[in-house]
Structure formats: C-alpha cells, structure tokens
Design a protein around this motif. Sequence first.
Motif, PDB file in Angstrom:
ATOM      1  N   ASN A 168       0.840  -1.198   0.000  1.00 31.42           N
ATOM      2  CA  ASN A 168       0.000   0.000   0.000  1.00 31.42           C
ATOM      3  C   ASN A 168       0.871   1.241   0.000  1.00 31.42           C
ATOM      4  O   ASN A 168       2.094   1.164   0.002  1.00 31.42           O
ATOM      5  N   SER A 169       0.246   2.410   0.004  1.00 27.20           N
ATOM      6  CA  SER A 169       0.986   3.641  -0.230  1.00 27.20           C
ATOM      7  C   SER A 169       1.815   4.082   0.964  1.00 27.20           C
ATOM      8  O   SER A 169       2.794   4.795   0.808  1.00 27.20           O
ATOM      9  N   THR A 170       1.425   3.707   2.140  1.00 27.67           N
ATOM     10  CA  THR A 170       2.157   4.178   3.314  1.00 27.67           C
ATOM     11  C   THR A 170       3.424   3.373   3.547  1.00 27.67           C
ATOM     12  O   THR A 170       3.454   2.173   3.344  1.00 27.67           O
ATOM     13  N   ASP A 171       4.468   4.083   3.950  1.00 28.36           N
ATOM     14  CA  ASP A 171       5.717   3.397   4.274  1.00 28.36           C
ATOM     15  C   ASP A 171       6.132   3.788   5.684  1.00 28.36           C
ATOM     16  O   ASP A 171       7.307   3.902   5.980  1.00 28.36           O
ATOM     17  N   GLU A 172       5.150   4.024   6.538  1.00 31.89           N
ATOM     18  CA  GLU A 172       5.396   4.455   7.899  1.00 31.89           C
ATOM     19  C   GLU A 172       5.384   3.247   8.825  1.00 31.89           C
ATOM     20  O   GLU A 172       4.324   2.665   9.092  1.00 31.89           O
ATOM     21  N   PRO A 173       6.553   2.835   9.321  1.00 34.83           N
ATOM     22  CA  PRO A 173       6.601   1.650  10.194  1.00 34.83           C
ATOM     23  C   PRO A 173       5.754   1.783  11.448  1.00 34.83           C
ATOM     24  O   PRO A 173       5.343   0.770  12.026  1.00 34.83           O
ATOM     25  N   LEU A 174       5.489   3.018  11.869  1.00 29.99           N
ATOM     26  CA  LEU A 174       4.690   3.206  13.079  1.00 29.99           C
ATOM     27  C   LEU A 174       3.208   3.410  12.776  1.00 29.99           C
ATOM     28  O   LEU A 174       2.475   3.967  13.595  1.00 29.99           O
ATOM     29  N   ALA A 175       2.770   2.957  11.602  1.00 26.33           N
ATOM     30  CA  ALA A 175       1.331   2.935  11.324  1.00 26.33           C
ATOM     31  C   ALA A 175       0.650   2.069  12.379  1.00 26.33           C
ATOM     32  O   ALA A 175       1.266   1.169  12.955  1.00 26.33           O
ATOM     33  N   PRO A 176      -0.606   2.318  12.691  1.00 24.98           N
ATOM     34  CA  PRO A 176      -1.279   1.546  13.752  1.00 24.98           C
ATOM     35  C   PRO A 176      -1.225   0.040  13.537  1.00 24.98           C
ATOM     36  O   PRO A 176      -1.177  -0.723  14.502  1.00 24.98           O
TER      37      PRO A 176
ATOM     38  N   LYS B 121       3.920   1.181  22.658  1.00 21.54           N
ATOM     39  CA  LYS B 121       3.957  -0.272  22.737  1.00 21.54           C
ATOM     40  C   LYS B 121       3.876  -0.876  21.332  1.00 21.54           C
ATOM     41  O   LYS B 121       3.178  -0.351  20.466  1.00 21.54           O
ATOM     42  N   VAL B 122       4.605  -1.975  21.128  1.00 25.36           N
ATOM     43  CA  VAL B 122       4.508  -2.753  19.896  1.00 25.36           C
ATOM     44  C   VAL B 122       4.045  -4.153  20.282  1.00 25.36           C
ATOM     45  O   VAL B 122       4.676  -4.814  21.119  1.00 25.36           O
ATOM     46  N   VAL B 123       2.951  -4.579  19.693  1.00 26.11           N
ATOM     47  CA  VAL B 123       2.418  -5.919  19.946  1.00 26.11           C
ATOM     48  C   VAL B 123       2.553  -6.734  18.663  1.00 26.11           C
ATOM     49  O   VAL B 123       1.992  -6.368  17.626  1.00 26.11           O
ATOM     50  N   ILE B 124       3.300  -7.811  18.753  1.00 25.28           N
ATOM     51  CA  ILE B 124       3.577  -8.659  17.587  1.00 25.28           C
ATOM     52  C   ILE B 124       2.830  -9.974  17.762  1.00 25.28           C
ATOM     53  O   ILE B 124       2.940 -10.616  18.819  1.00 25.28           O
ATOM     54  N   VAL B 125       2.108 -10.373  16.755  1.00 26.81           N
ATOM     55  CA  VAL B 125       1.374 -11.641  16.793  1.00 26.81           C
ATOM     56  C   VAL B 125       1.851 -12.498  15.633  1.00 26.81           C
ATOM     57  O   VAL B 125       1.635 -12.166  14.464  1.00 26.81           O
ATOM     58  N   ARG B 126       2.509 -13.591  15.953  1.00 23.95           N
ATOM     59  CA  ARG B 126       3.036 -14.488  14.920  1.00 23.95           C
ATOM     60  C   ARG B 126       2.015 -15.577  14.587  1.00 23.95           C
ATOM     61  O   ARG B 126       1.209 -15.963  15.423  1.00 23.95           O
ATOM     62  N   ASN B 127       2.087 -16.048  13.329  1.00 20.84           N
ATOM     63  CA  ASN B 127       1.175 -17.105  12.858  1.00 20.84           C
ATOM     64  C   ASN B 127      -0.282 -16.719  13.122  1.00 20.84           C
ATOM     65  O   ASN B 127      -1.068 -17.511  13.666  1.00 20.84           O
ATOM     66  N   ALA B 128      -0.620 -15.512  12.717  1.00 18.10           N
ATOM     67  CA  ALA B 128      -1.969 -15.010  12.988  1.00 18.10           C
ATOM     68  C   ALA B 128      -3.044 -15.855  12.316  1.00 18.10           C
ATOM     69  O   ALA B 128      -4.200 -15.846  12.747  1.00 18.10           O
TER      70      ALA B 128
ATOM     71  N   TYR C 152     -10.528  -4.743  17.770  1.00 17.68           N
ATOM     72  CA  TYR C 152      -9.452  -3.774  17.987  1.00 17.68           C
ATOM     73  C   TYR C 152      -9.170  -2.968  16.717  1.00 17.68           C
ATOM     74  O   TYR C 152      -8.938  -1.758  16.774  1.00 17.68           O
ATOM     75  N   LEU C 153      -9.204  -3.642  15.558  1.00 17.01           N
ATOM     76  CA  LEU C 153      -8.908  -2.965  14.297  1.00 17.01           C
ATOM     77  C   LEU C 153      -9.892  -1.833  14.016  1.00 17.01           C
ATOM     78  O   LEU C 153      -9.552  -0.850  13.349  1.00 17.01           O
ATOM     79  N   ALA C 154     -11.083  -1.950  14.536  1.00 17.79           N
ATOM     80  CA  ALA C 154     -12.095  -0.906  14.321  1.00 17.79           C
ATOM     81  C   ALA C 154     -11.777   0.358  15.103  1.00 17.79           C
ATOM     82  O   ALA C 154     -12.219   1.453  14.720  1.00 17.79           O
ATOM     83  N   ALA C 155     -11.005   0.229  16.182  1.00 18.37           N
ATOM     84  CA  ALA C 155     -10.668   1.395  17.001  1.00 18.37           C
ATOM     85  C   ALA C 155      -9.298   1.184  17.632  1.00 18.37           C
ATOM     86  O   ALA C 155      -9.180   0.922  18.837  1.00 18.37           O
TER      87      ALA C 155
ATOM     88  N   ILE D 189       0.188   2.669  20.077  1.00 21.30           N
ATOM     89  CA  ILE D 189       0.364   1.217  19.994  1.00 21.30           C
ATOM     90  C   ILE D 189       0.422   0.816  18.518  1.00 21.30           C
ATOM     91  O   ILE D 189      -0.398   1.256  17.709  1.00 21.30           O
ATOM     92  N   THR D 190       1.404   0.000  18.186  1.00 24.52           N
ATOM     93  CA  THR D 190       1.512  -0.551  16.838  1.00 24.52           C
ATOM     94  C   THR D 190       1.309  -2.058  16.924  1.00 24.52           C
ATOM     95  O   THR D 190       2.016  -2.742  17.662  1.00 24.52           O
ATOM     96  N   LEU D 191       0.335  -2.544  16.198  1.00 24.33           N
ATOM     97  CA  LEU D 191       0.057  -3.975  16.152  1.00 24.33           C
ATOM     98  C   LEU D 191       0.677  -4.548  14.881  1.00 24.33           C
ATOM     99  O   LEU D 191       0.465  -4.012  13.785  1.00 24.33           O
TER     100      LEU D 191
END
Length: 329
Positions: free
Chosen positions: A6-14, A72-79, A93-96, A101-103
């Motif tokens: 996508n167009s954004t290249d901001e690592p701190l996007a939500p 905070k950065v929350v990483i979820v592997r094998n989603a 959570y994605l709705a708001a 926090i970056t997921l």
Amino acid sequence: MATRRNSTDEPLAPLTLAVGQEDLLLDRAVQQVVAAARAADPETDVRDLTSEQLQPGTLDELTSPSLFSERKVVIVRNAQDLTADTVKDVKKYLAAPAEEITLVLLHAGGVKGKGLLDAARKAGAREVACPKTTKAAERLSFVRSEFRALGRSATAEACQALVDSIGSDLRELASAASQLVADVEGTIDEAVVGRYYTGRAEASSFTVADRAVEGRAADALEALRWSLSTGVAPVLITSALAQGVRAIGKLSSARGGGRPADLARELGMPPWKIDRVRQQMRGWTPDGVCTALQAVAEADAGVKGGGDDAEYALEKAVVAVARAARSGR
C-alpha cells in the motif's frame, strides 16, 4: 526482498501486516517496526506473542490505556492460527486502534485465516509482502538488493556465484553478503566469492563444469578431486557438466549475435550467463557438443549405479568435455 502493498511506508502505522512464509523477511518486517518505535521512544514496550499465547481477552489487556501513555509494539506471529474468539478480539481492535500502539500481524497468507487477513487490509494496514523465494531469479534479486542495502557494489557474476554457492536459504545468503562486505574492500567480484565459498557443494560442482567447458582439463580434474574430497555428490557434478555443455549448444545455435538481454529472453538464461558462455564457447564445434553430451550421459549412468567406479566415470567425462572444448581450435 520484502515489498509493500500500500501507499504508506510508515513503520509506526497503527497496523502492519506481514504476509508470507519467508522467515527472514517476516523477522525483518518486525525488526523495522521495533527499531522505528524505539527510535521514537527508547522505552517502548515490545510484546512478541505466538498465536497460542494470544488468548481471548489478551489483546484487550495489552492495548488497554496506560497511566504512563507508553509506546507499545504488539507482535502476533502465525496469525492465521488464531482461534475464532481471538480473531473476534483482533477485528474489534482494528475498528478502534489505540494511540501509541503498533500492532504487527504475521500471517502466512492463503486460505487459512483469510477472514482476519481481509479485515486487516480493509482497516488500512500497512502491508509487507514476505513471499517464499522459490526461483533462482528471486534469490539473485535478493542478493543484489542485499549488497545495495549494505552500500556496496557487486558484479552480476559475483551475485550469481554467491547464489550458486549458498543455495536457497535467505538467511545464509544475507549472512554471506554481510560477511563479504565486512571483509573485502572495493567491488565484490566472482573471484572474491570463489575464495570464500569454493568449498560449498554447489560452487565446487559448477567450478568443475566451468573449467571443463573452457578446455582446462588439469584445472577441472583438480576441482573434481577437491569436490569429491569435500563430499559433493557425484550426481551434482554430472548435472553441472550437463548444464554447462547444454548452455554452449544453446548459445551456439542461437540466431546471430544479438544483445545479451535479447538472447537471454530467447534462450531462458540470465544476461550475465550469456556473456560467460560466449567466452566459454570459443573452440567448440557442433560435433564437440554432441561428443561432450554423450560423455556426460555415460558418466551420469555410471554414477547412478551403471558402473563400478563413480570417480573414474567423472574423470573420464571431465577429460572428454575438456577435449571437446578444444576441438575447434
């Protein structure tokens, strides 16, 4: 190399969505987000969870407001393996999404867990593609990008030699590129790669073939003995010999003296190989190609059980190919 969708290249996007099965690229996607977060706030809290660890209610706990408003950065592997109840939590959570926090969701792609994948994309996730590299051309492109990222130049032949030497593991390729950059000054060429990685199975088998099709029998035999002493399977050597001779035959029968890029498309070879084979084909004749292919076929049968002495069969083939390479001189 990982590419963004996508167009954004901001690592701190939500939300960052890393999709694919290439572990190195998935890890790098995570590292980029964590590095950006800690650059913004050295005290960033990083939570790295597997799908089993993210149980219903866990995401709410991790993303609830903090008295200290910490990043905070929350990483979820094998989603893709999350349970149905946990997927509901993530979609909610994605709705708001919470501020600061970056997921980061790591998803293998495919059908399993596609509902979550679609929901993340609909929510405007920053997406990083991390596909498994299955083609030699993709690994070659990866190596080139590694050298560029490290700020160093490497010849096309050096990049190909590294891929031939290391194989398909991107972690090993990345490590090898990094090691070469650290140890070698100036442009990295094929000779440098050969000095560092000549003992690898793929590299040594192709070295045998290259010396043989160049008509250098003594050098080819020396490379053959080295290969066998380091445990290279004889079948890899006959395969490399066959590829080398076939490349000579294909290029010698091609129309005219076209540009490498045009010939590459016509013959299904990378442009760098066209240049190499052009140099190797001096002295070859059509009869020589036929003779060499027959010798390689006999050796292949010998190493696969049709003969008593695989080493002798290989030596005989190497000498025959080297002689054929000089038949037109």
